[in-house]
Design an enzyme around this catalytic site. Structure first.
Site, PDB file in Angstrom:
ATOM      1  N   GLY A 198     -50.910 -34.831 -38.453  1.00 19.32           N
ATOM      2  CA  GLY A 198     -51.297 -34.213 -37.105  1.00 19.32           C
ATOM      3  C   GLY A 198     -50.143 -34.589 -36.157  1.00 19.32           C
ATOM      4  N   ASN A 218     -46.015 -43.117 -31.441  1.00 17.97           N
ATOM      5  CA  ASN A 218     -44.872 -43.984 -31.100  1.00 17.97           C
ATOM      6  C   ASN A 218     -45.197 -44.087 -29.542  1.00 17.97           C
ATOM      7  OD1 ASN A 218     -43.847 -43.175 -33.648  1.00 17.97           O
ATOM      8  ND2 ASN A 218     -43.411 -41.126 -32.507  1.00 17.97           N
ATOM      9  N   HIS A 244     -56.289 -38.377 -28.732  1.00 16.68           N
ATOM     10  CA  HIS A 244     -56.364 -39.305 -29.638  1.00 16.68           C
ATOM     11  C   HIS A 244     -54.726 -40.208 -29.952  1.00 16.68           C
ATOM     12  CE1 HIS A 244     -57.174 -41.050 -33.776  1.00 16.68           C
ATOM     13  NE2 HIS A 244     -55.803 -41.233 -33.752  1.00 16.68           N
ATOM     14  N   GLU A 245     -53.790 -39.514 -29.610  1.00 19.70           N
ATOM     15  CA  GLU A 245     -52.445 -40.106 -29.692  1.00 19.70           C
ATOM     16  C   GLU A 245     -52.262 -40.824 -28.511  1.00 19.70           C
ATOM     17  OE1 GLU A 245     -51.243 -40.293 -32.516  1.00 19.70           O
ATOM     18  OE2 GLU A 245     -52.406 -38.507 -33.448  1.00 19.70           O
TER      19      GLU A 245
HETATM   20  N1  HT7 Z   1     -51.204 -43.100 -36.957  1.00 24.16           N
HETATM   21  C1  HT7 Z   1     -50.921 -41.558 -37.162  1.00 24.16           C
HETATM   22  C2  HT7 Z   1     -50.601 -41.503 -38.630  1.00 24.16           C
HETATM   23  C3  HT7 Z   1     -49.689 -40.961 -39.222  1.00 24.16           C
HETATM   24  C4  HT7 Z   1     -48.937 -40.850 -40.533  1.00 24.16           C
HETATM   25  C5  HT7 Z   1     -49.643 -41.802 -41.535  1.00 24.16           C
HETATM   26  C6  HT7 Z   1     -48.720 -41.801 -42.634  1.00 24.16           C
HETATM   27  C7  HT7 Z   1     -47.735 -40.908 -43.196  1.00 24.16           C
HETATM   28  C8  HT7 Z   1     -47.373 -40.054 -41.808  1.00 24.16           C
HETATM   29  C9  HT7 Z   1     -48.154 -40.128 -40.590  1.00 24.16           C
HETATM   30  N2  HT7 Z   1     -47.932 -39.411 -39.421  1.00 24.16           N
HETATM   31  C10 HT7 Z   1     -48.963 -39.965 -38.658  1.00 24.16           C
HETATM   32  C11 HT7 Z   1     -51.489 -40.535 -36.900  1.00 24.16           C
HETATM   33  C12 HT7 Z   1     -52.804 -40.919 -36.135  1.00 24.16           C
HETATM   34  O1  HT7 Z   1     -53.762 -41.205 -36.537  1.00 24.16           O
HETATM   35  O2  HT7 Z   1     -52.754 -41.055 -35.022  1.00 24.16           O
HETATM   36 ZN    ZN Z   2     -54.825 -42.148 -35.036  1.00 25.08          ZN
END
Ligand code: HT7
Ligand code: ZN
Length: 874
Positions: free
Chosen positions: A262, A266, A298-299
């Site tokens: 989603g 970063n 969330h982010e």
């Molecule tokens: N913390 C992020 C996790 C995520 C992710 C994990 C594995 C591969 C691709 C990814 N893109 C984002 C997203 C979140 O939970 O906020």
């Molecule tokens: Zn997350």
């Protein structure tokens, strides 16, 4: 492939204080020069003295230690590491590598999305950018210099604050970014592209000005207002509810069209799947608007729960994800409708997490081993993890929980910690003993509570006994009892809440909800002072992620549906009633839907006093997938038939009432607004149309076609399109064609067009899906497109995916094998739709099993797909 185990965790042998990265960006051949300031970790248990850095798919050009070039004998390189021997205790390491973004279809590391270059480093993508200690407990300060062709990549972004920007020769330019906060490599990001920016400002509670910027491709600048509004709401809410202020001078969001999940948090530079940024009322539905609001939040919330305080290792993933989901759920509840939010969260939990817990990949919220960490971004880690935080919040109460989270932020700021550290803060701030509660993190499986109640009219005592049992899960045959909060109410004859006084208590507490805390396998409670048999309302607001077995008669459920002061339980009573009726229809197709059901449905429908969105939830049948989870052996066709029969019956016997509701909630011509009230009106109106369209006459079909053609927002247009496509015939085809013509340039809308056809229950749905795979707009390289067509068919079209000839299973296995070399994360996620094969009849079992074996017998499988297929067959 081997498993990584929590018990083998060792602190890193080296720490990295500073990282200087220099990128010469080119989609085909990017140069990455990295200078790391390394020193031995005083806390490490000494290994053999050498340093092993992670690195994959890197073409190494040169290495220097403290300015001296290394020769081939001074280091070793293999497929996934670089080992340096005989190194000083403190030194600077320079490496130069080449990487190839345009060939990166896995979308991990640096890759190309359209004309843009972007990164995804969580969980272990940074090692595809440069050699590094790519683990979350190594936190470093990063400086990033980006050099690229200015015409092609006028925008160059990275984490932190921009420090320098200048033109270079040959049409190139340079931008330097510095991130003052130490961070693990998984939070690194860079973006290069020809992007437009939408700007705003936010003044923090302490008066600092923060620049807010959303970067999108030029054609999307008119679809960012909702995302920006959502961001500002989230920033304010986090200050008010959790005392968390933003910490940099700039916060950036970038929308990209190729993204495996989603979004990604970063530091200072959140990168989003464009589905969770872009919205205009004519291109996005209410569900999309809602998703954007909660994913943006969330982010953003990760800035504190994930970035400032991060995970020690990936087994602790729920430390940041469970807590952040809890925070985004609370945010959505506060800015929208709390009752509706709780219902949709529980629906999701029951549909995905409960079924994960009952399958071969069941794992605890804090897993103890994995082969591929990407397989563990699961409903258990996220949604059950959020429930585990919610239980602690409820056990502590709002003020104490706030003190406990304040303590957590203060005690662990700048650290990489564990779920144990989190629970200890809860204990230290509250003085409560959460020893037994910790089992929620360690034990997989959904606990089952079996309740029994009796009333003694002579003594006025209502006795409630509750047993708990957690079924075995892979690797955990025996379970121990959990500490379970059980919120309950007792309703009197008029439907009012009664005071819940336990035997031995001198004072009656106020009438309302009372939380009982279960700790033993079996517990008994005696409520005294009752003048008549009460109707119990158990598990109010769903206080724990458990299944409840409580044999409540239909009359009591109807009573709760009409009177329970707890909105969640009014909904749950309706769901139980509908589930009962549907399962009876599955077993006995000749069963007649009783008039009492239609009467109850009608009186709920016509109760105009309530919240329309809540009403729409109450009147929505449990999904076919959820019904399947309630059966020992899934009867795919029986469930589909029963669902159709009941929906049709509702449509027929309530025709006039449904039409009335439809008309009463038709817009008055005022422009689209995304408010809980307006969303509720559209939800109930489209639900009414849904039931009416199950047996449509010319009038109803006309209404639906009119809504499709003249609807001024995507929520109404999509609802009508879905109904017309399922209705089929010339009307369905015409609607699909005209929709495509109208929206062929809007990629996210075309995703919907694929999804509608993939979920269509017409008999030739699989052929249609195969045909759509040949469509010029279909691409296996775009995860959103794959999810819209393949994912929706396999997960949301139960009756056609599980066709008894096994065509659906063959289709899925073919796609998994085709996708695996391109994008293993997406391939293994798709494969999860087949891992619960043991629940089906023998014919289907053997068909699915054969496909799983075919996959497992394939050479050079990714770890991702290998882990899922092998665990499915264990
Ligand atoms: N913390 C992020 C996790 C995520 C992710 C994990 C594995 C591969 C691709 C990814 N893109 C984002 C997203 C979140 O939970 O906020
Ligand atoms: Zn997350």
């Amino acid at each position: 492939p081997h498993a990584v185990r929590l018990k083998d965790y060792q602190p890193p042998e080296f720490l990295i204080d500073r990282v200087d990265l220099h990128f010469e960006l080119d989609p085909d051949r990017t140069l990455v020069e990295s200078i790391l300031q390394l020193r031995r970790n005083p806390a490490a248990t000494r290994g053999d003295g050498s340093l092993v850095l992670h690195g994959e798919q890197l073409d190494l050009e040169s290495i220097e230690i403290d300015g001296h070039s290394l020769t081939g004998s001074e280091f070793e390189v293999d497929q996934d590491s670089l080992t340096l021997h005989r190194i000083p205790d403190r030194f600077s390491l320079l490496t130069r590598v080449r990487i190839h973004p345009s060939l990166n279809t896995a979308l991990e590391g640096l890759y190309q999305s359209g004309d843009m270059l972007c990164t995804q480093c969580e969980a272990e993508g940074f090692r595809r950018i440069t050699y590094f200690l790519d683990r979350p407990d190594v936190m470093a300060r990063f400086t990033t210099t980006l050099v690229a062709d200015k015409a092609r990549f006028p925008v160059l972004l990275s984490n932190g604050n921009p420090m320098e920007s200048r033109d270079l020769d040959g049409g190139r330019h340079l931008v330097r970014w510095e991130d003052p906060f130490p961070k693990p490599s998984y939070l690194f990001a860079l973006i290069a592209g020809d992007l437009r920016v939408i700007e705003d400002r936010f003044t923090t509670a302490s008066g600092r000005e923060v620049m807010l910027k959303i970067f999108v491709e030029p054609q999307n600048v008119d679809k960012c207002d909702h995302a920006m509004r959502s961001l500002k709401k989230a920033m304010r809410w986090d200050e008010e509810r959790f005392g968390r202020e933003y910490d940099l001078d700039i916060f950036m969001i970038v929308a990209v069209s190729h993204f495996n999940m989603g979004a990604m948090e970063n530091k200072g530079l959140n990168v989003f799947n464009d589905k969770f940024v872009l919205a205009r009322s004519d291109t996005a539905t209410d569900v999309d608007f809602d998703g954007i609001e909660s994913v943006i939040a969330h982010e953003y919330f990760h800035n504190w729960t994930g970035n400032r305080i991060t995970c020690r290792d990936w087994f602790q993933l729920s430390l940041k994800e469970g807590f952040t989901v809890y925070r985004d759920q609370e945010f959505s509840a506060d800015v929208g409708s709390r009752g509706v939010k709780r219902i949709s969260d529980v629906r999701l939990l029951r549909a995905h997490q409960f079924s994960e817990d009952a399958g071969p990949m069941a794992h605890p919220v804090r897993p103890d081993s994995y082969i591929e960490i990407n397989n563990f971004y699961t409903a258990t880690v996220y949604q059950k993890g959020a429930e585990v935080v919610r239980m602690q919040a409820n056990l502590l109460g709002p003020e104490t929980f706030r003190r406990a989270t304040d303590l957590y932020f203060e005690r662990h700021d700048g650290q990489a910690v564990t779920t144990e550290d989190f629970v200890r803060c809860m204990e230290d701030a509250s003085g409560r003993d959460l020893t037994q509660f910790r089992r929620w993190y360690e034990q997989a499986g959904t606990p089952e509570l079996t309740a029994e109640g009796t009333f003694d009219a002579e003594t006025g005592v209502y006795s409630l006994s509750v047993r708990q049992f957690t079924p075995p899960t892979p690797g955990q045959p025996e379970k121990s009892p959990l500490h379970v909060p059980l919120a309950i109410g007792l309703l009197g004859v008029d439907g009012e809440d009664l005071p819940l006084r336990l035997e031995g208590e001198s004072e009656a507490p106020r009438a309302g909800t009372r939380v009982l805390e279960l700790r033993e396998e079996e517990e008994h409670f005696r409520f005294v002072g009752l003048s008549a048999k009460p109707v119990p309302s158990l598990l109010r607001a769903f206080p724990a992620p458990v299944k409840l077995r409580f044999d409540q008669c239909d009359e009591d459920l109807l009573f709760l549906m009409a009177h329970d002061s707890d909105g969640f339980n009014r909904w749950d009573a309706a769901q139980t009633l509908m589930q009962r009726l549907l399962l009876t229809l599955v077993r006995d197709p000749d069963h007649v839907v009783p008039d009492s059901f239609c009467d109850a449905f009608r009186s709920a429908l016509l109760d105009s006093a309530g919240d329309q969105a809540l009403l729409a939830e109450v009147l929505t049948l449990p999904s076919e997938g959820y019904l399947a989870d309630q059966m020992d052996v899934v009867d795919v066709d029986g469930i589909h038939r029963a669902h159709a029969v009941l929906e049709r019956r509702i449509g027929e016997c309530l025709r006039a009432d449904l039409l009335g509701v439809y008309r009463a909630n038709t817009g008055d011509g005022s422009p689209y607004v995304f408010t809980p009230q307006a969303v509720g009106r559209r939800a109930i109106r489209n639900l009414a149309l849904h039931y009416l369209m199950q047996a449509p006459d010319a009038e109803i079909l006309g209404l639906c076609q009119d809504q499709f053609a003249n609807g001024d927002n995507m929520t109404d247009v999509m609802a009508a399109l879905r109904l017309l496509a399922n209705h089929g015939g010339a009307e369905g085809n015409a609607a699909l064609e005209s929709f495509y013509r109208r929206w062929s340039r809007e990629s996210l809308v075309i995703d919907k067009w694929f999804a509608v056809q993939a979920s269509c229950s017409r008999e030739d749905a699989l052929n249609q899906v195969l045909h759509l795979m040949e469509h010029p707009d279909f691409s296996l390289r775009n995860p959103n497109r794959v999810r819209s067509l393949v994912g929706v068919f396999c997960n949301a079209n139960q009756v056609r995916f599980h066709a008894p000839d096994g065509g659906g299973y063959r289709f899925l296995a073919d796609r998994v094998l085709e996708l695996d070399p391109l994008n293993p994360q997406i391939a293994s996620r798709l494969l999860k739709s087949m891992i619960r094969w043991r629940r089906f009849d023998r014919v289907r079992q053997s068909l699915m099993c054969a496909e799983l074996h075919r996959i497992l017998d394939t050479e050079e499988l990714s770890k991702d797909v290998y882990e899922v297929a092998s665990k499915a067959l264990e």
